[in-house]
Design a protein around this motif. Structure first.
Motif, PDB file in Angstrom:
ATOM      1  N   TRP A  97       0.821  -1.222   0.000  1.00 18.59           N
ATOM      2  CA  TRP A  97       0.000   0.000   0.000  1.00 18.59           C
ATOM      3  C   TRP A  97       0.852   1.268   0.000  1.00 18.59           C
ATOM      4  N   THR A 100       0.681   4.703  -2.345  1.00 14.61           N
ATOM      5  CA  THR A 100      -0.587   4.859  -3.058  1.00 14.61           C
ATOM      6  C   THR A 100      -1.248   6.167  -2.625  1.00 14.61           C
ATOM      7  N   TRP A 103      -3.012   5.816   0.801  1.00 16.39           N
ATOM      8  CA  TRP A 103      -2.171   5.767   1.999  1.00 16.39           C
ATOM      9  C   TRP A 103      -1.332   7.028   2.174  1.00 16.39           C
ATOM     10  N   TYR A 119       5.027   0.368   7.642  1.00 20.73           N
ATOM     11  CA  TYR A 119       4.786  -0.551   6.529  1.00 20.73           C
ATOM     12  C   TYR A 119       5.674  -1.783   6.693  1.00 20.73           C
TER      13      TYR A 119
END
Length: 149
Positions: A97, A100, A103, A119
């Motif tokens: 993610w 993006t 996020w 992350y």
């Protein structure tokens, strides 16, 4: 002492696999108390699919993991609403993610309230999508060999 007091992560956790376990274990290593949101069957539709394992069963599976302190239903994709409710100081998410638009926006919103996003590396080679694809192939082969269409 662990870096964070309360951690939060979410997932569908359909067909629970080692990638799911890895993220929960790594999250618990960094926080004293880990809250896990399990996506409801209705909300799973954001992935344009249906969960194979029903929500209540997925909740029970995740609840049985020793790294998890609390399991809650994720009924909305609104992470700030979850923060309002649970007051976590870190959110854990898979690296797939990172970067993006969605996020990046969560990072901006959480930054305003002092919440970190950590992350974790995506577990290569294992995913519920891959498991689902294997099951689909098996089911198609079974159907074609039995004459079912």
């Amino acid at each position: 002492m662990k870096k964070y007091k309360v951690g939060y992560t979410t997932g569908v956790y359909d067909m629970f696999h080692i990638g799911h376990l890895n993220i929960l274990k790594k999250a618990k290593e960094q926080c004293e108390y880990l809250i896990v949101g399990v996506t409801t069957d209705e909300l799973v539709s954001y992935k344009n699919k249906k969960a194979i394992i029903p929500h209540e069963e997925r909740m029970a599976i995740v609840e049985s993991i020793k790294f998890v302190d609390q399991v809650v239903s994720q009924e909305s994709m609104d992470k700030m609403a979850a923060w309002d409710k649970y007051k976590f100081d870190v959110m854990f998410v898979g690296s797939d993610w990172k970067g993006t638009d969605k996020w990046n926006e969560f990072e901006r919103q959480f930054g305003k309230v002092g919440v970190d996003i950590v992350y974790f590396p995506y577990t290569q080679g294992t995913s519920s999508t891959k498991l689902r694809n294997v099951l689909d192939k098996i089911m198609k082969n079974d159907d074609s060999s039995s004459g079912v269409k």
